[in-house]
Each structure stands twice: as structure tokens, then as C-alpha cells.
Design a protein around this motif. Structure first.
Motif, PDB file in Angstrom:
ATOM      1  N   VAL A   1       0.850  -1.193   0.000  1.00  0.00           N
ATOM      2  CA  VAL A   1       0.000   0.000   0.000  1.00  0.00           C
ATOM      3  C   VAL A   1       0.887   1.244   0.000  1.00  0.00           C
ATOM      4  CG1 VAL A   1      -1.719   1.310   1.286  1.00  0.00           C
ATOM      5  CG2 VAL A   1      -1.890  -1.181   1.171  1.00  0.00           C
ATOM      6  N   ARG A   2       0.758   2.057  -1.025  1.00  0.00           N
ATOM      7  CA  ARG A   2       1.551   3.278  -1.130  1.00  0.00           C
ATOM      8  C   ARG A   2       0.812   4.451  -0.488  1.00  0.00           C
ATOM      9  NH1 ARG A   2       5.529   4.787  -4.774  1.00  0.00           N
ATOM     10  NH2 ARG A   2       6.156   2.624  -4.564  1.00  0.00           N
ATOM     11  N   GLN A   3      -0.488   4.532  -0.742  1.00  0.00           N
ATOM     12  CA  GLN A   3      -1.326   5.590  -0.164  1.00  0.00           C
ATOM     13  C   GLN A   3      -2.666   4.972   0.217  1.00  0.00           C
ATOM     14  OE1 GLN A   3      -1.070   8.197  -3.745  1.00  0.00           O
ATOM     15  NE2 GLN A   3      -0.983   9.873  -2.249  1.00  0.00           N
ATOM     16  N   SER A   4      -3.289   5.519   1.240  1.00  0.00           N
ATOM     17  CA  SER A   4      -4.618   5.011   1.586  1.00  0.00           C
ATOM     18  C   SER A   4      -5.450   6.126   2.219  1.00  0.00           C
ATOM     19  CB  SER A   4      -4.513   3.811   2.534  1.00  0.00           C
ATOM     20  OG  SER A   4      -3.911   4.184   3.743  1.00  0.00           O
ATOM     21  N   TRP A   5      -6.756   5.978   2.090  1.00  0.00           N
ATOM     22  CA  TRP A   5      -7.694   6.953   2.646  1.00  0.00           C
ATOM     23  C   TRP A   5      -8.843   6.182   3.289  1.00  0.00           C
ATOM     24  CZ3 TRP A   5      -5.412   7.175  -2.081  1.00  0.00           C
ATOM     25  CH2 TRP A   5      -4.634   8.317  -2.368  1.00  0.00           C
ATOM     26  N   TRP A   6      -9.284   6.698   4.420  1.00  0.00           N
ATOM     27  CA  TRP A   6     -10.437   6.128   5.120  1.00  0.00           C
ATOM     28  C   TRP A   6     -11.444   7.258   5.248  1.00  0.00           C
ATOM     29  CZ3 TRP A   6     -10.534   4.688  11.028  1.00  0.00           C
ATOM     30  CH2 TRP A   6     -11.745   4.064  11.321  1.00  0.00           C
ATOM     31  N   ILE A   7     -12.518   7.147   4.507  1.00  0.00           N
ATOM     32  CA  ILE A   7     -13.519   8.214   4.446  1.00  0.00           C
ATOM     33  C   ILE A   7     -14.743   7.770   5.243  1.00  0.00           C
ATOM     34  CG2 ILE A   7     -15.040   9.497   2.881  1.00  0.00           C
ATOM     35  CD1 ILE A   7     -12.428   8.466   0.939  1.00  0.00           C
ATOM     36  N   VAL A   8     -15.165   8.610   6.171  1.00  0.00           N
ATOM     37  CA  VAL A   8     -16.267   8.242   7.067  1.00  0.00           C
ATOM     38  C   VAL A   8     -17.347   9.316   6.986  1.00  0.00           C
ATOM     39  CG1 VAL A   8     -16.935   7.726   9.432  1.00  0.00           C
ATOM     40  CG2 VAL A   8     -14.668   7.064   8.613  1.00  0.00           C
ATOM     41  N   SER A   9     -18.571   8.868   6.806  1.00  0.00           N
ATOM     42  CA  SER A   9     -19.705   9.788   6.712  1.00  0.00           C
ATOM     43  C   SER A   9     -20.749   9.431   7.756  1.00  0.00           C
ATOM     44  CB  SER A   9     -20.323   9.697   5.313  1.00  0.00           C
ATOM     45  OG  SER A   9     -21.548  10.392   5.264  1.00  0.00           O
ATOM     46  N   ALA A  10     -21.393  10.434   8.322  1.00  0.00           N
ATOM     47  CA  ALA A  10     -22.496  10.184   9.254  1.00  0.00           C
ATOM     48  C   ALA A  10     -23.791   9.890   8.502  1.00  0.00           C
ATOM     49  CB  ALA A  10     -22.683  11.386  10.170  1.00  0.00           C
ATOM     50  N   THR A  11     -23.791  10.157   7.191  1.00  0.00           N
ATOM     51  CA  THR A  11     -24.929   9.820   6.340  1.00  0.00           C
ATOM     52  C   THR A  11     -24.569   8.536   5.578  1.00  0.00           C
ATOM     53  OG1 THR A  11     -25.429  12.160   6.085  1.00  0.00           O
ATOM     54  CG2 THR A  11     -26.388  10.680   4.450  1.00  0.00           C
ATOM     55  N   ALA A  12     -25.558   7.708   5.329  1.00  0.00           N
ATOM     56  CA  ALA A  12     -25.291   6.454   4.612  1.00  0.00           C
ATOM     57  C   ALA A  12     -24.684   6.747   3.240  1.00  0.00           C
ATOM     58  CB  ALA A  12     -26.584   5.669   4.456  1.00  0.00           C
ATOM     59  N   LEU A  13     -23.718   5.920   2.859  1.00  0.00           N
ATOM     60  CA  LEU A  13     -23.099   6.045   1.551  1.00  0.00           C
ATOM     61  C   LEU A  13     -23.496   4.862   0.679  1.00  0.00           C
ATOM     62  CD1 LEU A  13     -19.485   7.244   2.489  1.00  0.00           C
ATOM     63  CD2 LEU A  13     -21.442   8.633   1.747  1.00  0.00           C
ATOM     64  N   GLY A  14     -23.726   5.152  -0.576  1.00  0.00           N
ATOM     65  CA  GLY A  14     -24.072   4.108  -1.537  1.00  0.00           C
ATOM     66  C   GLY A  14     -22.879   3.717  -2.373  1.00  0.00           C
ATOM     67  N   GLU A  15     -23.126   3.557  -3.650  1.00  0.00           N
ATOM     68  CA  GLU A  15     -22.081   3.042  -4.536  1.00  0.00           C
ATOM     69  C   GLU A  15     -20.995   4.083  -4.818  1.00  0.00           C
ATOM     70  OE1 GLU A  15     -24.998   4.086  -5.471  1.00  0.00           O
ATOM     71  OE2 GLU A  15     -24.772   5.250  -7.315  1.00  0.00           O
ATOM     72  N   VAL A  16     -19.765   3.612  -4.974  1.00  0.00           N
ATOM     73  CA  VAL A  16     -18.674   4.459  -5.449  1.00  0.00           C
ATOM     74  C   VAL A  16     -18.784   4.484  -6.980  1.00  0.00           C
ATOM     75  CG1 VAL A  16     -16.178   4.715  -5.627  1.00  0.00           C
ATOM     76  CG2 VAL A  16     -17.203   3.935  -3.491  1.00  0.00           C
ATOM     77  N   GLN A  17     -19.146   5.644  -7.500  1.00  0.00           N
ATOM     78  CA  GLN A  17     -19.325   5.759  -8.951  1.00  0.00           C
ATOM     79  C   GLN A  17     -17.997   5.890  -9.669  1.00  0.00           C
ATOM     80  OE1 GLN A  17     -21.731   5.982 -11.363  1.00  0.00           O
ATOM     81  NE2 GLN A  17     -23.428   5.395 -10.039  1.00  0.00           N
ATOM     82  N   LEU A  18     -17.051   6.578  -9.053  1.00  0.00           N
ATOM     83  CA  LEU A  18     -15.781   6.825  -9.734  1.00  0.00           C
ATOM     84  C   LEU A  18     -14.675   6.947  -8.700  1.00  0.00           C
ATOM     85  CD1 LEU A  18     -15.033   9.060 -12.740  1.00  0.00           C
ATOM     86  CD2 LEU A  18     -13.845   9.608 -10.633  1.00  0.00           C
ATOM     87  N   ALA A  19     -13.562   6.299  -8.933  1.00  0.00           N
ATOM     88  CA  ALA A  19     -12.349   6.478  -8.123  1.00  0.00           C
ATOM     89  C   ALA A  19     -11.207   6.418  -9.126  1.00  0.00           C
ATOM     90  CB  ALA A  19     -12.223   5.390  -7.071  1.00  0.00           C
ATOM     91  N   GLN A  20     -10.602   7.555  -9.347  1.00  0.00           N
ATOM     92  CA  GLN A  20      -9.651   7.640 -10.459  1.00  0.00           C
ATOM     93  C   GLN A  20      -8.534   8.606 -10.112  1.00  0.00           C
ATOM     94  OE1 GLN A  20     -11.788   7.728 -14.165  1.00  0.00           O
ATOM     95  NE2 GLN A  20     -10.039   8.617 -15.255  1.00  0.00           N
ATOM     96  N   ARG A  21      -7.359   8.315 -10.612  1.00  0.00           N
ATOM     97  CA  ARG A  21      -6.209   9.158 -10.341  1.00  0.00           C
ATOM     98  C   ARG A  21      -6.207  10.355 -11.297  1.00  0.00           C
ATOM     99  NH1 ARG A  21       0.042   7.302 -10.364  1.00  0.00           N
ATOM    100  NH2 ARG A  21       0.750   8.678  -8.689  1.00  0.00           N
ATOM    101  N   SER A  22      -5.854  11.517 -10.747  1.00  0.00           N
ATOM    102  CA  SER A  22      -5.709  12.718 -11.558  1.00  0.00           C
ATOM    103  C   SER A  22      -4.448  13.420 -11.077  1.00  0.00           C
ATOM    104  CB  SER A  22      -6.942  13.614 -11.391  1.00  0.00           C
ATOM    105  OG  SER A  22      -6.759  14.838 -12.073  1.00  0.00           O
TER     106      SER A  22
END
Lengths: 204, 299
Positions: B202-223
């Protein structure tokens, strides 16, 4: 000769028309499906329902229908959308009704086995499932919906086959005439047009 | 860790431009619509954007592909594709890849490759029963297939891969141009875990937490050195897409866009990232559209 020619023409026309009529009335439903009574069953498990629904996958879509075999071929493809023509497959609410082993009596919440070749749609529309109508049906908070719970809108309903790791779901559904019935990846869970729905009374 | 808190619905950002606007129909500059009253409602199922900003829209109900530029249709190509939730992606040579969204009796879904002029080049079955998303990797089209959920190459350059070769090349993350992988996990009710993996580490990682329910990840892309993430936030009655631009320190930009999902499309085909612009395929009772959001300068 004239009466004979007239007779022959009339005979040929009648023969052709009778053939057309026979072709129209000989549908998948009339040739394969039955009206057997539903069998009460003590068990209603999610894994059994998964297996049951899988037999309907790849068997086509028929609006208002509820009868299919298990050979992975739609025997009546390209039916006109929104019309009952006796083709193979269930529609979305028919598939859900049979998979959830429900009764035709909306006040009866017990479990009933319907053979896949028993042609029955059941009394519920997608919209009725969405509102939790009928004794066997209820709603569920969408984030908690799991295997063989479902998502319903005013025009469509499907059941969760498994949850995908990216937040989408693999949903088994009779989707549309051109799409057929199968397991598809869907984002219904997060769409506000869809509510979470469930069968009440799972035994396992 | 990126804490999103409770999502504030109704504070969506306006698009920088509407680059496609098409009413329902079958004429020029219109797109097909099916179903709705008695079955799933289907509009244009996918789209993609070329580096020059031209938009290719899959109008599968009318069996065609439209190329839009500056808000008008430049080219229309007839293509033989099913009237279902097909996904589509463009290759760097403008090849058009279309992944079959209908039930595939007796086999697995077909990936069709069309030349830029619409001529069918080849059609091959994918390895597994169904799929979640079509993309383009460094060596050609890649498909996140199910039930394994692995990203599998469908071609090696221009050479189609058979089902065994696709499965052999499967990886848990989407392949990036530099040979690394981007792995996405939507965990719990409101978590997204992202990791960029290089040579198994693992070179980089992110843990994203929301108090609202999250659905599908539509896009995860490097820019560049950042990751652009689009994920749905939802309640029982509301839903919006959240756009996050992530770097090593966390979320450097964040905004919301309306979900605009009146008609169905392929499940994960609502967004495309080209350069620093994010494009969204949406629909409404009047028709379908593609909006452009420029990420430079966003909050």
C-alpha cells in the motif's frame, strides 16, 4: 371449374388462417405451464430463495407473467413490452412474489411453494411491494437490506443476491423485455425512487 | 482519515457547462427512452469523453452512438447493441467498447469493439457471469466482473483475450497507467476505504467516514498526484453525489451534485474524469444531459 376454384381458394385461405391462429394461441405458457395449487411449506430461508430465483435467471421477461423453465434460454424473446403474450418468464413483481413464497391471499403471510412452471403472478405490483402492502410484506431501512431483501420503486422491484464491495448490489430481477431476467449490478439502494422492502417471516 | 460528517442535502454545485442536452425521442439530437410504466425505465446507458472534450453518448434504445461537440451532434453511428443497461468506454484510438447489459442465456455477456466509424471489429465473452463496470486500462479495456469483483483485462493491446486469459489477469484493484492498482471498499453504512497499491504494498490510503449512509462508489480515479472519488450519499428520501479530491493530506476539494437519475443507465456509468474536468450523465423527465464540472478552482 369455377365452384371448384372458389372452394380451393377458400380452403387454402382457411388453412393459412387456422395456422396463424394456432401459432398465436400456442404460447410458451399454454404449452408448458400449469395451474397446480401452491404447497404450504414450513421453511422460508434466504439461501433457498436465492437458489429458487436463480432458476428464473436467463429465462426471459414476461410482463404480467410468472412461469419459466430452467434451461437458460428465453423461449419467447422480443415480446411487445407491457403486454401479456404468454411468453416465458416472470415480471419483476411476479418473480418477487414466487421467490418470497407468498400467498395469492394478501391477508395470508404463510409460505407457499410455487413450482417454477406454475403460471402465477400474484396480487402485488412493484408499487405495492414498495409500500409494504399485504401481510407477508414489509419495508426495511435501506442500509440494512441484505440477501433476499429487495428494493422497489413505483415501476420496478428486484431482490439482493449479494452486496458488492463497491457499494452497489448484485440484484436478481426481471428487468425488462430486452434485458431479460438475470443477476445485474445495480445502485437501487442509494436511489431515492427506491425503498427497501422485505419478506416478513424468514425462518433462516 | 477524512470525516465528512452529516451530508447537507440541497447544497449542490452548479455545473460549469451543459455539454449535451437531448430530449427523449429518436430524431437527431434526441435519445431513446424505454420502460417506466411496467418495467425498469432506461435512458442512454453510458457515455465517455475524449481528451478534446467531445462526448460520445450510447443511445442504445435507438441502436446508435452520438458524438457531441459544443452542444451539438456532430456524428451519429449505427451500432448493433441490445436495448439494455450497456456500459461503454472509448479507447485512446477512439475505438468504442460496449459491454452487454442484458441477460446472456447460456453464456456470459459480450464485449463488443467498434472502430471509430462504427464498424464492428470483434465481440468476445467476458470471463464471468456478470459485471459492474467497464473501464480502460494501460493495455486496453478492463472489466470489473462478478461474482469475483476482480478487474480483468479484456484485451492485450488490440488482441482480445479469451475467458481463461481474462481470469488469469484479474486483479482486486482497477489498474492505473503507472502499473499500480486502486482498490475500493465501501464498508459498513458510511465508510469508503481506498488504497493505491504498488508492487503488492500500500503506497497511499484513505479512510472516508460519513455520518450519512453512503451508496455506490461511482468513480475512483487518479488525476495527477490526487484521487478523485465520487460516491452517493443517501437517506430514505434523498440522494446526492459527493465529489472528493484527495491527496496525501486528505480531502482538498469537496462538493455535491444532484443525482439526476430519472432514467436508469449502466450502474456505474454516471461519471467520467478527463483531465481536470468531471462529467456527469444525468436524466430528467424532459430528457438526458451531460454536465461538466471543472475541478480546478472548486471549493
Amino acid at each position: 371449374m369455377k365452384p371448384l376454384a372458389a372452394f380451393l381458394v377458400t380452403f387454402v385461405v382457411a388453412l393459412v388462417l387456422s395456422g396463424v391462429t394456432a401459432a398465436r394461441t400456442h404460447t410458451f405458457q399454454s404449452a408448458n405451464c400449469n395451474t397446480a395449487a401452491a404447497q404450504p411449506t414450513a421453511n422460508l430461508t434466504r439461501d433457498w430463495s436465492q437458489t429458487y430465483s436463480l432458476a428464473a435467471a436467463r429465462e426471459g421477461y414476461q410482463w404480467g407473467g410468472g412461469c419459466w423453465n430452467n434451461n437458460d434460454i428465453d423461449e419467447a424473446p422480443y415480446d411487445p413490452p407491457g403486454q401479456y403474450t404468454g411468453g416465458e418468464g416472470g415480471d419483476c413483481s411476479g418473480l418477487t412474489f414466487k421467490t418470497w413464497q407468498e400467498s395469492s391471499n394478501t391477508g395470508d403471510s404463510w409460505h407457499y411453494y410455487w413450482h417454477r412452471l406454475r403460471n402465477v403472478h400474484g396480487p402485488y405490483t412493484a408499487s405495492a411491494f414498495k409500500s409494504g402492502s399485504g401481510a407477508p410484506n414489509g419495508t426495511i431501512y435501506k442500509p440494512y437490506a441484505g440477501v433476499m431483501d429487495g428494493f422497489a420503486s413505483d415501476w420496478h422491484v428486484g431482490m439482493i443476491f449479494f452486496r458488492g464491495s463497491g457499494g452497489w448490489d448484485q440484484v436478481i430481477e426481471a428487468k425488462c423485455e430486452a434485458c431479460g431476467t438475470d443477476i445485474f449490478s445495480e445502485s437501487y439502494r442509494s436511489q431515492s425512487a427506491y425503498g427497501g422492502v422485505r419478506r416478513i417471516g424468514w425462518t433462516g | 482519515m477524512v470525516e465528512l460528517g452529516r451530508h447537507a442535502f440541497g447544497a449542490t454545485r452548479s455545473a460549469n457547462a451543459r455539454v449535451v442536452e437531448a430530449h427523449w425521442g429518436s430524431g437527431i439530437a434526441e435519445v431513446g427512452l424505454s420502460g417506466g410504466r411496467t418495467s425498469a425505465r432506461m435512458g442512454p446507458s453510458s457515455f465517455d469523453v475524449a481528451p478534446d472534450g467531445s462526448v460520445t453518448l450510447l443511445d442504445e434504445i435507438n441502436h446508435r452512438v452520438q458524438r457531441w461537440r459544443d452542444g451539438t451532434v456532430g456524428t451519429t453511428l449505427s451500432v448493433d447493441v441490445p436495448e439494455a443497461a450497456d456500459d461503454m468506454a472509448l479507447g485512446p484510438d477512439r475505438s468504442i467498447y460496449v459491454l452487454d447489459g442484458r441477460s446472456s442465456g447460456g453464456s456470459t455477456p459480450l464485449l463488443r469493439t467498434f472502430a471509430p466509424d462504427g464498424t464492428l471489429r470483434d465481440a468476445r465473452h467476458i470471463a464471468e457471469r456478470t459485471w459492474a463496470q467497464l473501464g480502460v486500462g494501460p493495455r486496453g479495456p478492463v472489466v470489473q466482473q462478478a461474482p469475483s469483483e476482480q478487474w480483468m483485462p479484456a484485451k492485450d493491446g488490440t488482441a482480445p483475450l479469451d475467458r481463461v486469459e481474462q481470469a488469469r489477469g484479474g486483479k482486486p484493484g482497477r489498474p492505473l497507467a503507472d502499473g499500480s492498482q486502486l482498490i475500493v471498499l465501501r464498508a459498513g453504512i458510511g465508510e469508503v476505504r481506498l488504497a493505491r497499491v504498488v508492487n503488492g504494498a500500500v503506497r497511499q490510503s484513505w479512510w472516508i467516514v460519513s455520518a450519512t449512509a453512503l451508496g455506490e462508489v461511482q468513480l475512483a480515479q487518479r488525476s495527477g498526484n490526487r484521487i478523485v472519488l465520487v460516491v452517493k450519499a443517501y437517506t430514505e428520501r434523498q440522494d446526492e453525489f459527493q465529489v472528493l479530491v484527495l491527496d496525501g493530506r486528505g480531502a482538498v476539494k469537496q462538493f455535491s451534485v444532484a443525482s439526476s437519475e430519472w432514467a436508469d443507465a449502466a450502474p456505474l456509468a454516471h461519471f467520467r474524469l478527463v483531465g481536470s474536468s468531471l462529467y456527469q450523465l444525468g436524466s430528467a423527465p424532459e430528457g438526458a444531459f451531460v454536465d461538466r464540472y471543472d475541478l480546478e478552482g472548486a471549493r
